[in-house]
Design a protein around this motif. Structure first.
Motif, PDB file in Angstrom:
ATOM      1  N   MET A 169       7.349  -8.817  -4.502  1.00  0.00           N
ATOM      2  CA  MET A 169       7.320  -7.737  -3.501  1.00  0.00           C
ATOM      3  C   MET A 169       8.731  -7.297  -3.137  1.00  0.00           C
ATOM      4  O   MET A 169       9.109  -7.325  -1.960  1.00  0.00           O
ATOM      5  CB  MET A 169       6.559  -8.202  -2.255  1.00  0.00           C
ATOM      6  CG  MET A 169       5.115  -8.608  -2.502  1.00  0.00           C
ATOM      7  SD  MET A 169       4.284  -9.279  -1.022  1.00  0.00           S
ATOM      8  CE  MET A 169       4.280  -7.842   0.061  1.00  0.00           C
ATOM      9  N   TRP A 175       4.109  -1.472   0.175  1.00  0.00           N
ATOM     10  CA  TRP A 175       3.104  -2.261   0.882  1.00  0.00           C
ATOM     11  C   TRP A 175       2.920  -1.850   2.335  1.00  0.00           C
ATOM     12  O   TRP A 175       1.859  -2.121   2.917  1.00  0.00           O
ATOM     13  CB  TRP A 175       3.492  -3.745   0.849  1.00  0.00           C
ATOM     14  CG  TRP A 175       3.551  -4.291  -0.529  1.00  0.00           C
ATOM     15  CD1 TRP A 175       4.648  -4.348  -1.347  1.00  0.00           C
ATOM     16  CD2 TRP A 175       2.469  -4.831  -1.290  1.00  0.00           C
ATOM     17  NE1 TRP A 175       4.320  -4.901  -2.555  1.00  0.00           N
ATOM     18  CE2 TRP A 175       2.983  -5.219  -2.551  1.00  0.00           C
ATOM     19  CE3 TRP A 175       1.111  -5.050  -1.020  1.00  0.00           C
ATOM     20  CZ2 TRP A 175       2.192  -5.796  -3.536  1.00  0.00           C
ATOM     21  CZ3 TRP A 175       0.314  -5.634  -2.003  1.00  0.00           C
ATOM     22  CH2 TRP A 175       0.857  -5.984  -3.242  1.00  0.00           C
ATOM     23  N   ARG A 232      -1.258  -0.841   1.879  1.00  0.00           N
ATOM     24  CA  ARG A 232      -2.015  -1.349   0.736  1.00  0.00           C
ATOM     25  C   ARG A 232      -2.914  -2.526   1.130  1.00  0.00           C
ATOM     26  O   ARG A 232      -3.354  -3.312   0.285  1.00  0.00           O
ATOM     27  CB  ARG A 232      -1.045  -1.757  -0.390  1.00  0.00           C
ATOM     28  CG  ARG A 232      -1.666  -1.725  -1.787  1.00  0.00           C
ATOM     29  CD  ARG A 232      -0.605  -1.915  -2.852  1.00  0.00           C
ATOM     30  NE  ARG A 232       0.237  -0.749  -2.976  1.00  0.00           N
ATOM     31  CZ  ARG A 232      -0.009   0.282  -3.773  1.00  0.00           C
ATOM     32  NH1 ARG A 232      -1.084   0.286  -4.525  1.00  0.00           N
ATOM     33  NH2 ARG A 232       0.815   1.311  -3.815  1.00  0.00           N
ATOM     34  N   PHE A 236      -5.259  -5.536  -0.914  1.00  0.00           N
ATOM     35  CA  PHE A 236      -4.951  -6.940  -0.690  1.00  0.00           C
ATOM     36  C   PHE A 236      -6.188  -7.690  -0.208  1.00  0.00           C
ATOM     37  O   PHE A 236      -6.534  -8.756  -0.723  1.00  0.00           O
ATOM     38  CB  PHE A 236      -3.817  -7.065   0.327  1.00  0.00           C
ATOM     39  CG  PHE A 236      -3.355  -8.475   0.567  1.00  0.00           C
ATOM     40  CD1 PHE A 236      -2.330  -9.022  -0.189  1.00  0.00           C
ATOM     41  CD2 PHE A 236      -3.947  -9.261   1.556  1.00  0.00           C
ATOM     42  CE1 PHE A 236      -1.894 -10.331   0.031  1.00  0.00           C
ATOM     43  CE2 PHE A 236      -3.527 -10.559   1.772  1.00  0.00           C
ATOM     44  CZ  PHE A 236      -2.500 -11.096   1.015  1.00  0.00           C
ATOM     45  N   LEU A 268      -0.633  -3.341  -7.178  1.00  0.00           N
ATOM     46  CA  LEU A 268       0.156  -2.113  -7.167  1.00  0.00           C
ATOM     47  C   LEU A 268      -0.366  -1.076  -8.154  1.00  0.00           C
ATOM     48  O   LEU A 268      -0.081   0.129  -8.036  1.00  0.00           O
ATOM     49  CB  LEU A 268       1.631  -2.427  -7.486  1.00  0.00           C
ATOM     50  CG  LEU A 268       2.369  -3.276  -6.461  1.00  0.00           C
ATOM     51  CD1 LEU A 268       3.757  -3.597  -6.954  1.00  0.00           C
ATOM     52  CD2 LEU A 268       2.414  -2.569  -5.113  1.00  0.00           C
TER      53      LEU A 268
END
Length: 270
Positions: A169, A175, A232, A236, A268
């Motif tokens: 990340m 995110w 996102r 998740f 992603l």
């Protein structure tokens, strides 16, 4: 807010430092320089009398947490799902409407005694509560406690994966929105908070009928994306729930973390 537990107020409004908690915040006791002002306020407001006059209200709120929200059930569930985390000998929940949304958890580990101390708001009713069954409402209103209690379990579980999370990340903008990304600072912070709230949904599916758990999961998703800026989070949460459901029966949730971290790049592209 956190260091309030480091002081005690007698019936005559005399304020003293706690003999147990020299500090109940993460770093030091920043209320000490204000002790004279706090003492003056306690005396001029006759705060002990005010508190005594409202003990029935406080008792009813404590009873709601114990009997309806089932905080003890949450603690038992978290202990079973995270068996490698040393159990807490005691949990002391401090709640007040003055906390607002600035909630936190402090843990203590001294001389073999472990305590978890969430500092939270009280789950006051909302208009949308009427859309939920009694059991679903207890889970939904209880998330205000669950999302702090579980930090005592997920944080030490996530810590060994921190370097892998940071590598997976590097761009926080993928995110979360700018303000959210800045607030949590790094990939591990973002990952931990998304795990924190997705765990609410996982718990819901474990204790509620599926249709009612679906309602909780949808609300959690709305809160995290629309209100908190975790852009996102839907991907998740979906991945985390799928991984947990693929586990053998009776396997603890903690066992999915390596798979969850490994699947971050896949989220992603979804």
């Amino acid at each position: 807010k956190m260091n309030g537990a480091a002081f005690e107020l007698a019936d005559d409004n005399t304020l003293t430092r706690s003999e147990i908690y020299r500090s109940s915040a993460w770093t030091g006791n920043d209320l000490l320089p204000l002790m004279e002002d706090m003492q003056a306020f306690a005396q001029s407001s006759d705060f002990s009398k005010f508190y005594a006059e409202h003990t029935q209200l406080y008792a009813s709120q404590i009873a709601y947490l114990r009997d309806e929200v089932d905080v003890l059930g949450m603690i038992s569930w978290l202990g079973a799902e995270f068996p490698d985390v040393a159990p807490y000998d005691h949990t002391r929940i401090l709640f007040s409407p003055l906390v607002g949304y600035n909630q936190s958890l402090k843990t203590f580990d001294e001389d073999g005694f472990r305590q978890s101390m969430p500092h939270v708001n009280f789950p006051y009713p909302e208009q949308i509560d009427a859309q939920l069954s009694r059991d679903a409402l207890a889970v939904y209103r209880g998330l205000i406690f669950f999302t702090e209690l579980n930090h005592g379990y997920i944080n030490p579980t996530i810590e060994p994966y921190s370097s892998q999370i940071e590598a997976a990340m590097p761009d926080l903008s993928l995110w979360a929105g700018n303000e959210t990304a800045a607030g949590y600072g790094n990939g591990t912070g973002i990952f931990t908070e998304m795990t924190n709230w997705a765990l609410v949904s996982f718990h819901a599916y474990d204790v509620l009928p599926e249709a009612e758990a679906d309602q909780i999961a949808e609300r959690v998703e709305q809160i995290m994306i629309r209100n908190r800026g975790f852009t996102r989070f839907d991907k998740f949460q979906a991945r985390m729930l799928a991984l947990s459901r693929s586990q053998p029966a009776n396997e603890p949730f903690a066992d999915v973390f390596s798979q969850l971290v490994a699947s971050l790049p896949d989220m992603l592209s979804e």
